[in-house]
Scaffold this active site. Structure first.
Site, short mmCIF file in Angstrom:
data_model
loop_
_atom_site.label_atom_id
_atom_site.label_comp_id
_atom_site.label_asym_id
_atom_site.label_seq_id
_atom_site.Cartn_x
_atom_site.Cartn_y
_atom_site.Cartn_z
N GLY A 228 -14.55 -5.71 -12.15
CA GLY A 228 -14.01 -4.76 -13.24
C GLY A 228 -13.15 -5.48 -14.18
O GLY A 228 -12.36 -4.85 -14.83
N GLU B 95 0.69 -1.43 -0.11
CA GLU B 95 0.01 0.14 -0.07
C GLU B 95 0.69 1.23 -0.06
O GLU B 95 0.50 2.18 -0.78
CB GLU B 95 -1.15 -0.10 1.16
CG GLU B 95 -1.85 -1.12 1.07
CD GLU B 95 -2.67 -1.38 -0.20
OE1 GLU B 95 -2.82 -0.21 -0.90
OE2 GLU B 95 -3.21 -2.48 -0.38
#
Length: 701
Positions: free
Chosen positions: A620, A484
């Protein structure tokens, strides 16, 4: 509309340097979002009247509209993820359709689209910077892909298809969820669940209690097995009862493939409509539509998948042989006929015997303060930035949230970020993520400064500290924090001032994981890991043999794991390129055909995994599943630049880090990712470093 009084005291309508995370409440959301949308609609109407094909008359006012909506919406969505309440959820749900309606109106604005086309066609086009050209082209492409260039009747058809696809993927998800929930197996005999760890038995007993067996306990049952991942995985990994594994495997594999929950017809309809949509937009198939906004092309993706497949095949065959001989040594009756419901079980036994790493026993070596110190130290070495605590500078949503300032080598602030490390199950969603609060932007700069600095947020879900014991992490959690932070660095270290292409904005989907996966590689770098892994009480360093096991476990069954991902990616591309809905070949024929080259043990004839392949039918990833592997290739190759320079040569590491910062981290969405990569690496990406890191290189040589 809310009364003026209540609006004027609404913290969301004030100007702020940092979002008022501490004072926003659910009751602010409705009046505020509505007031904001009202204001933005007026600004959009004004822009459409006065628009001219120039930066001040087109891009700057448009960026202001887009930015205000994304900052505000991002903020309340963030609060929903980290400080959820039924009131906040209800407020967001109520105004969401109004926000979506405004976004569609903005995305399908003809005057704005025509102005961007005029910029593209003007004689001054050549004088625009590369970032500005990319911004214009992205705006045009996005508008075209949302159907703006179509004639009225075609556009109506397009919008109908979009709505229908939305409904179908929603129904697909619901069917998978309902089918998963439908399967329940109650077990009363302890002998039937031998081998399962206490944590799983506790979960099964809890499930039994919730279904009316109020006296169920982990020790004496009864135990209820379901198809949810936390229940399915332990059964496949640990249940010695082979018949139970087979039953659960077959149930899992046939989810949503029969009766009123059957997804077969839905999949066909989704593929048919996607193809129609592609044809309306002037593409040959849906994969071309998907690739229009990605770094890869259909050909390049195919070529990469085949390269990785041929390198993974022999090692995957060897993996199965290893399992067979291991199972034979253990006296397993099924050793010669291992099949789908045996693989996970025997892999787990082999892994335990080879690399007996107990995640829990490693925790004391990974305390959060040490991990963060090492991570910030690495950022300083590689990128020449200084991360300093700045708690109190910005309001936060929970007292555990830390706030940091990132400074350049001369001590000037260049970015800020929030870090919310601990799990709070009652109000915070699980997982880990990075998001933008503000992007770097010249247009959005406050008076007196030339640019607005980027602000990020990083969220994880670790065990909170207990008493004077710090938060102790698993190795996987350490990798997650590094991952991250990689995303955050690309957002924060951008040097791009055009807000709409700064940081992670406008970076192609299949390239966006490059910096995050790149940072994960450092967790396996000996010096970096040893600088983190100090026992929180004694200060002793992680034993050398444990480090070696961590390293070896990284490539355990790499061929098999690689093939599994390649199968998903290949089926996805086949269905969106060569498959003809309603033709002679069914979706299951395609799956079986692809499996011949991607599965060492052929799938069962009744395999219906496509009926629960949510990534591509309700997520997606349609014609985009390949991007997992694509990004891994980029990140492994980027890390190999440091290996080539010499990981022990601090001067070379710093120089390479500086180059990485000035290209991958600095250029944002303002330059095509392939060019950015070549600028850093001196050549196009190669899959070799990934194969080498996975221990698959010898196989491909």
């Amino acid at each position: 509309m809310a009364s003026e009084d209540s609006l004027s005291s609404n913290p969301l309508l004030q100007n702020f340097d940092f979002p008022p995370f501490d004072s926003v409440d659910a009751h602010h959301v409705r009046p505020w979002i509505r007031a904001l949308l009202h204001q933005l609609e007026a600004e959009l109407e004004q822009l459409e009247k006065s628009v001219e094909p120039s930066w001040p008359k087109l891009v700057e006012p448009l960026e202001k509209i887009i930015d205000r909506l994304s900052v505000v919406w991002g903020m309340i969505n963030h609060l929903k993820a980290v400080k959820d309440t039924p009131e906040l959820r209800a407020a967001i749900e109520e105004v969401q359709p109004e926000k979506v309606k405004f976004q569609l109106r903005l995305g399908q604005s003809k005057p704005i689209y025509n102005a961007f086309k005029a910029v593209r066609e003007s004689p001054d086009w050549k004088t625009l910077s590369e970032a500005r050209q990319r911004l214009v082209e992205a705006q045009i492409k996005e508008a075209v892909l949302s159907g703006i260039a179509l004639e009225d009747d075609k556009r109506e058809e397009f919008n109908k298809i979009e709505q229908e696809l939305e409904k179908l993927s929603h129904k697909f998800s619901e069917n998978v969820l309902d089918a998963t929930k439908k399967f329940e197996k109650l077990i009363t005999e302890k002998t039937e669940i031998e081998g399962l760890p206490p944590s799983a038995l506790g979960l099964f007993a809890q499930a039994a209690v919730s279904k009316g067996n109020e006296n169920a306990t982990a020790d004496s049952g009864p135990w209820l097995i379901t198809l949810d991942a936390p229940s399915y995985l332990p059964v496949m990994q640990h249940a010695k009862n082979r018949a139970l594994r087979e039953e659960v495997y077959r149930a899992y594999l046939s989810r949503a493939s029969s009766g009123d929950l059957d997804n077969t017809a839905i999949i066909d309809q989704i593929l048919k409509l996607r193809l129609e949509k592609a044809k309306l937009l002037g593409y040959r198939n849906y994969a071309e539509v998907s690739m229009a906004t990605k770094m890869a092309t259909v050909e390049k993706a195919d070529e990469l998948l085949e390269k990785l497949r041929s390198a993974s095949w022999d090692p995957a065959v060897q993996d199965i042989e290893d399992l067979k001989s291991f199972a034979k040594n253990q006296g397993a009756a099924e050793a010669d006929s291992l099949t789908h419901w045996d693989i996970t079980f025997w892999s787990e036994r082999l892994r335990e015997s080879k690399y007996d790493i107990n995640e829990e026993e490693l925790r004391p070596y990974f305390s959060l303060p040490k991990v963060m110190d090492a991570l910030f130290g690495l950022a300083e070495t590689l990128f020449g930035v200084d991360v300093v605590p700045a708690d109190g500078v910005a309001p936060v949503w929970n007292s555990d949230v830390r706030f940091y300032c990132v400074k350049d080598s001369s001590g000037n602030p260049i970015a800020y970020f929030y870090f919310d490390p601990y799990s709070r199950p009652s109000e915070k969603r699980d997982g880990a993520w990075m998001d933008e609060v503000f992007s770097r932007s010249r247009v959005m700069a406050q008076k007196g400064s030339s640019v607005r600095l980027p602000v990020a947020q990083m969220v994880c879900n670790q065990t909170p500290p207990v008493g004077d014991k710090p938060s102790l992490m698993t190795f996987r959690e350490v990798e997650t924090v590094f991952h991250e932070f990689g995303h955050a660095l690309q957002h924060m270290l951008t040097k791009e001032d055009e807000g709409l292409v700064a940081g992670i904005r406008n970076i192609e989907w299949d390239a966006v994981e490059l910096p995050s996966q790149f940072m994960e590689n450092w967790c396996y770098h000996r010096d970096t890991l040893m600088s983190i892994a100090k026992h929180y009480q004694t200060g002793e360093t992680l034993p050398e043999n444990v480090y070696k096991k961590l390293l070896a476990a990284r490539t355990f069954r790499a061929g098999s794991l690689s093939l599994r991902q390649l199968k998903f990616a290949t089926v996805d591309l086949e269905l969106h390129t060569k498959y003809t809905p309603g033709g002679t070949e069914t979706i299951y024929d395609v799956d079986q055909r692809v499996s011949i080259k991607t599965q060492v043990i052929p799938p069962l004839p009744e395999d219906r995994f496509l009926c629960s392949f949510s990534h591509i039918f309700a997520g997606g990833y349609a014609a985009g599943y390949y991007s997992y592997k694509w990004a891994e290739v980029l990140s492994a190759d980027a890390f190999s630049a440091f290996e080539d320079a010499g990981l022990d040569d601090i001067k070379a590491v710093k120089e390479t880090g500086q180059r990485f910062r000035n290209t991958i981290l600095a250029l944002g969405g303002g330059k095509a990712p392939l060019q950015v990569f070549v600028e850093f690496r001196g050549r196009e990406p190669s899959p070799e470093p990934l194969l080498r890191h996975n221990g698959l290189l010898a196989a491909s040589a």
